[in-house]
Design an enzyme around this catalytic site. Structure first.
Site, mmCIF file in Angstrom:
data_model
loop_
_atom_site.group_PDB
_atom_site.id
_atom_site.type_symbol
_atom_site.label_atom_id
_atom_site.label_comp_id
_atom_site.label_asym_id
_atom_site.label_seq_id
_atom_site.Cartn_x
_atom_site.Cartn_y
_atom_site.Cartn_z
ATOM 1 C CB CYS A 2 -6.006 -14.275 5.487
ATOM 2 S SG CYS A 2 -7.305 -14.409 4.250
ATOM 3 N NE ARG A 30 -1.567 -10.418 7.135
ATOM 4 C CZ ARG A 30 -0.633 -9.938 6.316
ATOM 5 N NH1 ARG A 30 0.172 -8.987 6.743
ATOM 6 N NH2 ARG A 30 -0.497 -10.402 5.103
ATOM 7 C CD1 TRP A 77 -10.657 -8.049 4.013
ATOM 8 C CD2 TRP A 77 -9.908 -8.816 2.053
ATOM 9 N NE1 TRP A 77 -11.013 -7.144 3.041
ATOM 10 C CE2 TRP A 77 -10.566 -7.583 1.840
ATOM 11 C CE3 TRP A 77 -9.364 -9.492 0.963
ATOM 12 C CZ2 TRP A 77 -10.679 -7.011 0.576
ATOM 13 C CZ3 TRP A 77 -9.480 -8.919 -0.293
ATOM 14 C CH2 TRP A 77 -10.128 -7.698 -0.476
ATOM 15 C CG ASN A 103 -2.332 -14.045 3.219
ATOM 16 O OD1 ASN A 103 -3.301 -13.581 2.632
ATOM 17 N ND2 ASN A 103 -1.235 -13.340 3.437
ATOM 18 N N GLY A 104 -3.576 -15.868 0.514
ATOM 19 C CA GLY A 104 -3.195 -15.728 -0.882
ATOM 20 C C GLY A 104 -4.293 -16.192 -1.814
ATOM 21 C CD GLU A 469 -3.280 9.419 2.124
ATOM 22 O OE1 GLU A 469 -3.342 8.766 3.189
ATOM 23 O OE2 GLU A 469 -3.337 8.879 0.995
ATOM 24 C CE LYS A 473 -4.822 7.517 5.750
ATOM 25 N NZ LYS A 473 -4.697 6.851 4.449
ATOM 26 C CD GLU A 476 -8.081 4.531 3.683
ATOM 27 O OE1 GLU A 476 -7.963 3.600 2.870
ATOM 28 O OE2 GLU A 476 -7.099 5.152 4.133
ATOM 29 C CG HIS A 492 -12.814 22.309 -16.634
ATOM 30 N ND1 HIS A 492 -13.077 23.020 -17.783
ATOM 31 C CD2 HIS A 492 -11.753 22.916 -16.043
ATOM 32 C CE1 HIS A 492 -12.213 24.015 -17.901
ATOM 33 N NE2 HIS A 492 -11.394 23.972 -16.852
ATOM 34 C CE LYS A 586 -0.894 -0.928 7.806
ATOM 35 N NZ LYS A 586 -1.222 0.506 7.915
#
Length: 591
Positions: A2, A30, A77, A103-104, A469, A473, A476, A492, A586
């Protein structure tokens, strides 16, 4: 996960509410499930909060009309409890005299909640955070002053946290930190405390970074910090002046932060290389430690893992025992004395990486950190530290920081191999030219992929982590299901899904081109629509190709902005906000 902001001022006014809202806007990356503010005035402590974005909640709750001399702001979040109005922060005690934002993750919150409820405390949310104001209230009932009550509450908590608290009648903000970022900003007549520097950067560049285990309080003109043993700390030696420009945290005319930050990649790479050159002796010492090591474990998460994987492949090709490790899987790996662990984290706060390096350090390995945030937790806990110096990155999806990670690791690799680093002097020009010359083509590909629901990204050799990557991208930020594979592995199993029009993006870094071309023809034979991002050598028969020419050692830096631009334009074409991908934040500071 957060964003938190606190500000305390000598003056009581509505302007402080507007200032806090501006800080929250810069913190929204965040978390954006819900938003809340606590306003502390001489007469009252008022909390307004709701589910929604900063803009929505500020309008709906008339937050700018609040007046006070101290404010707390939070953008959430969700980790404990669904994103709802009642789970939004701040949280208060039974008497509404204490407000807390956090936050946590508090691991023992259920036990604490049960104990508090048995003592008569009434809870209004499902969050772990709410135990904090109730604990403070309980300790104050037992005769402790406010700071003693705050300290005792913090010491009862197990888990990770950055906590801010205010108490009715006091012109100060209490704070505590463990494993989650927290930084103080020193203004002329007010003091800030927040999750990160960009939140208050327009108002002050003078900062104090809070270390793990520390707690204390700020007033409009003073800072008090003590360590985990209750010993006061001299804060004067901790003051730093940030040299970022405030415009680094604004869009500057770009429609999204992500596009702005892709276009900032050339200067980010230039600053990265310049910074490493300024510390060439230290980087050379780190390179020597790596040369002497028994094994090299490269650990990271998400985008940083792909950069680390690329670096690990470079080392493996030279005969080093180099092992890429996804940070959250650290439980499965044991190191020993003589091993080197390279921990990569843009924020320097990624909890999985922190947990891993702590375990590996106990087992005898030396830790090398590569981060973008100076004096972040991971940097402080490592034996050696390298900084990218890419500047603040607001978009959730890593762009310029990925490119800077690659540049940093190429620099380090060249020193390990005792080869010239002169090729990196033009790295920023390569990135700038690629963006200028290919953005239109990347936009066309992105908009075509926007009409698809699935895609493959394929590469060989050093192209594999870049393919990973690229797939991440577009997954997401455009919500297109994309998978990356070594191209030879596509036979395969994955090829079974290829049918008419199925998109396959080939990452062609200029090596193993013949082998890659065979894989492309296999896909075309089954109706696949093929795209190629190629460096120096064409991939014949691709339906659409972007070709760039550069020093082969810089192929990864040439490919990085192209895969980012493709994903960006796919996201925009689909009508999404690439700066705020759903369910993501983030900095991942929960396990």
């Amino acid at each position: 996960m957060c964003g938190i902001i606190g500000v305390v001022s000598n003056k009581e006014s509505k302007r402080l509410a507007e200032l806090v809202v501006s800080c929250l806007n810069r913190l929204e990356y965040r978390g954006y499930d819900s938003v809340g503010v606590a306003a502390l005035s001489s007469a009252n402590l008022e909390v307004r909060k709701a589910k929604g974005t900063v803009e929505e909640v500020v309008r709906k709750k008339n937050i700018k009309e609040l007046s006070g001399y101290a404010f707390l702001g939070h953008t959430r979040w969700a980790t404990h409890g669904a994103p709802t109005d009642y789970n939004a922060h701040p949280h208060t005690d039974c008497s509404n005299n204490i407000a807390v934002i956090h936050n946590g993750t508090i691991r023992n919150f259920k036990e604490l909640r049960d104990e508090l409820q048995s003592l008569g405390h009434k809870f209004k949310s499902e969050t772990d955070t709410e135990v904090i104001p109730h604990m403070m209230e309980e300790y104050m009932k037992r005769g402790m002053d406010t700071f003693q009550a705050f300290r005792s509450a913090v010491k009862s908590i197990q888990g990770s946290f950055a906590i801010l608290a205010v108490v009715k009648g006091e012109r100060r903000i209490f704070f505590a930190k463990r494993d989650n970022p927290l930084v103080i900003g020193l203004g002329d007549d007010k003091t800030f405390i927040a999750s990160d520097i960009p939140s208050f950067l327009p108002y002050t560049r003078k900062v104090i970074v809070i270390s793990d285990g520390e707690l204390g309080y700020v007033t409009p003109n003073t800072v008090y910090i003590e360590d985990e043993n209750d010993n006061p700390i001299d804060v004067t030696s901790r003051i730093k002046i940030i040299d970022w420009d405030a415009s680094s945290a604004s869009k500057e005319g770009y429609p999204h932060f992500m596009l702005k930050e892709i276009h900032e990649s050339p200067i980010a790479v230039k600053d990265t290389i310049s910074g490493l050159l300024s510390e060439i002796d230290k980087v050379s010492e780190i390179a020597e430690e790596i040369r002497k090591s028994s094994r090299i474990i490269v650990t990271a998460a998400g985008t940083s893992y792909h950069a680390g994987f690329y670096f690990s492949l470079l080392l493996a090709r030279k005969g080093y025992t180099s092992i890429p490790l996804i940070a959250s899987e650290y439980h499965n790996f044991r190191v020993k004395k003589g091993d080197i662990v390279i921990a990569i984290s843009q924020s320097g706060e990624t909890l999985d990486v922190k947990m891993g390096i702590r375990k590996f350090k106990e087992e005898g390995a030396k830790i090398i950190a590569l981060t973008n945030v100076i004096e972040s937790d991971i940097a402080r806990e490592s034996d050696y530290k390298l900084y990218m110096r890419a500047g603040p990155e607001i978009g959730v999806a890593a762009t310029k920081t990925f490119t800077s990670e690659i540049a940093s690791l190429l620099f380090l690799y060249s020193l390990i191999e005792k080869e010239s680093i002169s090729y990196l002097e033009s790295a920023h020009e390569t990135v700038r030219n690629v963006i200028t010359e290919t953005e239109g083509f990347a936009k066309k590909i992105g908009e075509e992929l926007a009409n698809k629901n699935n895609a493959y990204y394929l590469g060989r050799g050093l192209g594999v982590p870049l393919a990973m990557e690229g797939a991440l991208k577009i997954k997401e930020i455009a919500y297109i299901h994309a998978e990356a594979y070594p191209a030879g592995e596509s036979k395969h199993g994955p090829i079974a899904l290829v049918e008419n029009g199925f998109p396959i993006v080939f990452i062609n870094d200029g090596e193993l081109v013949d082998e890659l071309e065979k894989n492309l023809q296999e896909m075309k034979a089954r109706g696949g629509k093929t795209y190629s991002i190629s460096v120096n050598k064409r991939l014949n028969f691709a339906d659409t190709e972007i070709l760039v020419n550069t020093d082969e050692k810089l192929s990864s830096l040439a490919i990085a902005p192209i895969i980012q631009l493709i994903a960006y334009y796919a996201s925009v074409k689909r009508g999404y906000d690439p700066d705020k991908p759903r369910n993501l934040a983030k900095t991942v500071t929960v396990e």
